[in-house]
Design an enzyme around this catalytic site. Structure first.
Site, PDB file in Angstrom:
ATOM      1  N   GLY A  42      -7.983 -44.250  18.746  1.00  0.00           N
ATOM      2  CA  GLY A  42      -9.159 -44.933  18.200  1.00  0.00           C
ATOM      3  C   GLY A  42     -10.406 -44.078  18.362  1.00  0.00           C
ATOM      4  N   SER A 114      -4.541 -38.952  20.800  1.00  0.00           N
ATOM      5  CA  SER A 114      -5.832 -38.864  20.104  1.00  0.00           C
ATOM      6  C   SER A 114      -6.974 -39.247  21.050  1.00  0.00           C
ATOM      7  CB  SER A 114      -5.784 -39.736  18.845  1.00  0.00           C
ATOM      8  OG  SER A 114      -6.853 -39.444  17.984  1.00  0.00           O
ATOM      9  N   HIS A 299      -2.064 -34.430  12.714  1.00  0.00           N
ATOM     10  CA  HIS A 299      -2.503 -35.188  13.883  1.00  0.00           C
ATOM     11  C   HIS A 299      -1.329 -35.960  14.480  1.00  0.00           C
ATOM     12  CE1 HIS A 299      -5.716 -36.584  16.398  1.00  0.00           C
ATOM     13  NE2 HIS A 299      -5.515 -37.860  16.092  1.00  0.00           N
TER      14      HIS A 299
END
Length: 325
Positions: A42, A114, A299
């Site tokens: 996020g 992430s 990613h």
């Protein structure tokens, strides 16, 4: 090799972390196994049952949680009345400590993806005694340079999508920090303004970060879309609340503080964050880290990345078993 079979939690709850916030948590696997905590991305995403599958359930006590405002945690960031001033990196790290103590865990492996890698790295730098290992993928460090790349630099690669992205901002705010400008729209008292901003922000993310179909489909849920956009712009527009003010960022600069903590970094070679050399610089500044580059992956490092992540958790479980023998 494939991920481990799907399992269900054996315990779960809502932890009162203060400021009117209650954080959802769950545990699965072996109650007496090696503790591991999973940090989702996020900021403002949510945990997923699939994340349990990166750990051998016979070897690990697997802890999943939804960070403040996200997923099943309350109050939700999608609710305009939710106070975002008590949702910062420092708050999230304090929540991790409350949960660790609540579960009676002395040290745990930290697994992050992430944004979860940013949070995990900073948590390990500031709480080194409670982190046994780090396993990170889609690696980022939360620097201003990374935010500038993702909100402005990629406009040269995706010019049409970037033009639409900036067009939703007031004319006078298109030359500044897009994340901060979008966050102001997402805090507007006008629900229509907020919804347009949430849609435009997630459209830009979808255009720039290739992801599995299920990941993109979540943005079709209005509640998730609003909570995600509000939270990520809140963090990106405020230097990730890392209190640094330096373009390189405190996480990368203080990487030597990770000395003594074994770590595995799994990174797709086509992850746009690599344009800044972040993961290579982090690896070289952290002597106890291993870097696995997955060719032709972004990613999301895909199946090859999954195999590397599984190999890492299996390796650390074996090392733990040898220490106990």
């Amino acid at each position: 090799m494939g991920l481990h079979p799907m399992i269900e939690p054996y315990d779960q709850g809502m932890l009162d972390v203060g400021d009117g916030n209650h954080v959802y948590w769950e545990t699965s696997g072996n109650p007496h196994g090696k503790p591991a905590v999973v940090l989702h991305g996020g900021p403002g995403s949510r945990t997923s049952p699939n994340l349990r599958r990166y750990f051998d359930p016979a070897a690990y006590r697997i802890v999943l949680l939804d960070q403040r405002g996200a997923g099943r945690s309350l109050p939700r960031a999608s609710d305009h009345a939710t106070d975002m001033s008590v949702n910062t990196t420092a708050h999230l790290m304090a929540d991790l400590e409350r949960l660790r103590v609540h579960l009676g865990i002395e040290r745990w492996l930290v697994w992050g993806v992430s944004w979860g890698s940013v949070l995990g790295l900073r948590y390990a730098q500031t709480h080194p005694g409670v982190v046994s290992e780090l396993v990170l993928t889609g690696v980022a460090t939360g620097s201003d340079a990374e935010v500038a790349l993702m909100t402005r630099g990629l406009g040269k690669i995706f010019p049409e999508a970037h033009e639409r992205f900036l067009a939703e901002l007031p004319a006078g705010e298109r030359d500044g920090n897009p994340a901060a400008a979008y966050n102001r729209l997402l805090e507007s008292p006008d629900a229509e303004v907020r919804e347009r901003a949430a849609r435009a922000w997630t459209d830009w993310e979808t255009a720039t970060i290739p992801a599995p179909p299920g990941s993109v489909a979540r943005f079709e849920d209005p509640e998730f879309r609003m909570g995600f956009a509000r939270t990520v712009t809140h963090y990106w527009g405020n230097d990730h609340f890392l209190g640094d003010g330096n373009d390189e960022g405190v996480v990368l600069r203080e990487a030597p503080r990770l000395k003594g903590i074994p770590g595995t970094l799994v990174q797709g070679s086509l992850d746009f964050g690599n344009l800044l050399g972040i993961v290579w610089r982090l690896h070289h500044a952290w002597p106890d880290s291993e870097l696995v580059i997955v060719d032709e992956a972004g990613h999301d490092a895909g199946e090859v990345g999954d195999e590397a992540l599984l190999a890492a958790t299996d390796k650390y479980a074996r090392a733990e078993a040898r220490r106990e023998d």
